[in-house]
Design an enzyme around this catalytic site. Structure first.
Site, mmCIF file in Angstrom:
data_model
loop_
_atom_site.group_PDB
_atom_site.id
_atom_site.type_symbol
_atom_site.label_atom_id
_atom_site.label_comp_id
_atom_site.label_asym_id
_atom_site.label_seq_id
_atom_site.Cartn_x
_atom_site.Cartn_y
_atom_site.Cartn_z
ATOM 1 C CB ALA A 93 -0.922 0.012 1.232
ATOM 2 C CB CYS A 94 4.399 1.735 0.667
ATOM 3 S SG CYS A 94 5.549 3.062 0.992
ATOM 4 N N GLY A 95 3.118 4.277 -1.199
ATOM 5 C CA GLY A 95 3.345 5.043 -2.405
ATOM 6 C C GLY A 95 4.531 5.968 -2.322
ATOM 7 C CB CYS A 120 7.138 4.362 2.081
ATOM 8 S SG CYS A 120 5.417 3.962 2.410
#
Length: 271
Positions: free
Chosen positions: A120-122, A124
């Protein structure tokens, strides 16, 4: 013995508990495994620049798209391959990709990229808020944009192409579309950011420009998805869900048309 390359889904046995009793049957889950991306260029040995959780499949496209969205490359990579280091474990064999460039990246990847993120990390790994807000400089889309009648059809067109979602119900999707609504490329992944990376990467690996009239996404329009759309040179971002305040701010600054809450009946334009 070589490890079998993981697929996008895996089988599992489940107990389905309903009002009319219990039913045991086979089901499918979306595969989620780590992918390590390494970057090399002449005079520089391969180094890890990112680790993300993803759905296996189109791994080379994911790597190429991520590099474009991070502003590290402006030309297609020289080669992309699974790493064959002797010290890799069998589980790592198809989970480490090395991208080799013909020349140095547009900037030093630096220590901030040698990190990891969830599916879900964009954004980070960014060291400062200002750095996160600074989208890579890319020429704006100069072609036609889809009109409202076309925009309202795009999520349903995307949904019709979601084969992995049909099997699992557990992945996001993204697509690049023409102004007339034709889907040029569709990709799915447990991570919505990864799905967008794969779409851009598919164009780059094919030797085509990453930009297009519209990027369509199956979820909300967060800031990080707007950033990727801007970095790829997309003209419009069409989302099923809502945008965030930062997403609208960046879209306005970058001249990106931003649509949310898109259904066949309506869409809301925010920028």
């Amino acid at each position: 013995m070589s490890t079998r390359r993981p697929g996008p889904t895996v089988r599992t046995r489940v107990h389905e508990l309903g009002a009319d009793g219990e039913r045991r049957h086979e089901d499918r889950l979306a595969t989620e495994e780590p992918l390590e991306i390494r970057l090399a260029w002449p005079g520089a040995p391969a180094r890890r620049v990112w680790v993300t959780m993803r759905t296996p499949g189109h791994d080379f496209e994911l790597a190429a798209g991520w590099l474009v969205h991070e502003g590290l490359v402006t030309a297609p990579p020289h080669t992309i391959a699974y790493c064959t280091d002797a010290d890799l474990t069998p589980e790592q064999e198809f989970n480490v990709v090395t991208v080799t460039l013909a020349g140095p990246p547009t900037r030093d990847p630096g220590h901030r990229h040698a990190g990891s993120g969830s599916s879900a990390c964009g954004v980070c790994g960014k060291d400062t808020i200002a750095e996160a807000l600074a989208a890579p400089a890319t020429a704006r889309w100069a072609g036609d944009l889809p009109g409202p009648d076309v925009v309202r059809t795009l999520p349903d067109r995307l949904r019709e192409a979601q084969r992995v979602f049909d099997a699992t119900g557990g992945v996001h999707a993204a697509a690049l579309a023409t102004a007339e609504g034709e889907l040029l490329v569709v990709r799915e992944d447990v991570g919505r950011h990864n799905a967008v990376d794969k779409v851009t990467g598919a164009r780059v690996v094919a030797g085509q420009p990453p930009g297009g009239a519209a990027l369509v996404v199956s979820g909300r329009a967060g800031f990080e998805l707007v950033q990727k759309a801007v970095a790829a040179g997309v003209g419009a971002l069409v989302a099923v869900g809502a945008p965030t305040s930062l997403a609208v701010r960046l879209a306005e600054d970058a001249g990106l048309a931003l649509y949310g809450f898109t259904t066949p009946q309506r869409t809301v334009r925010y920028a």
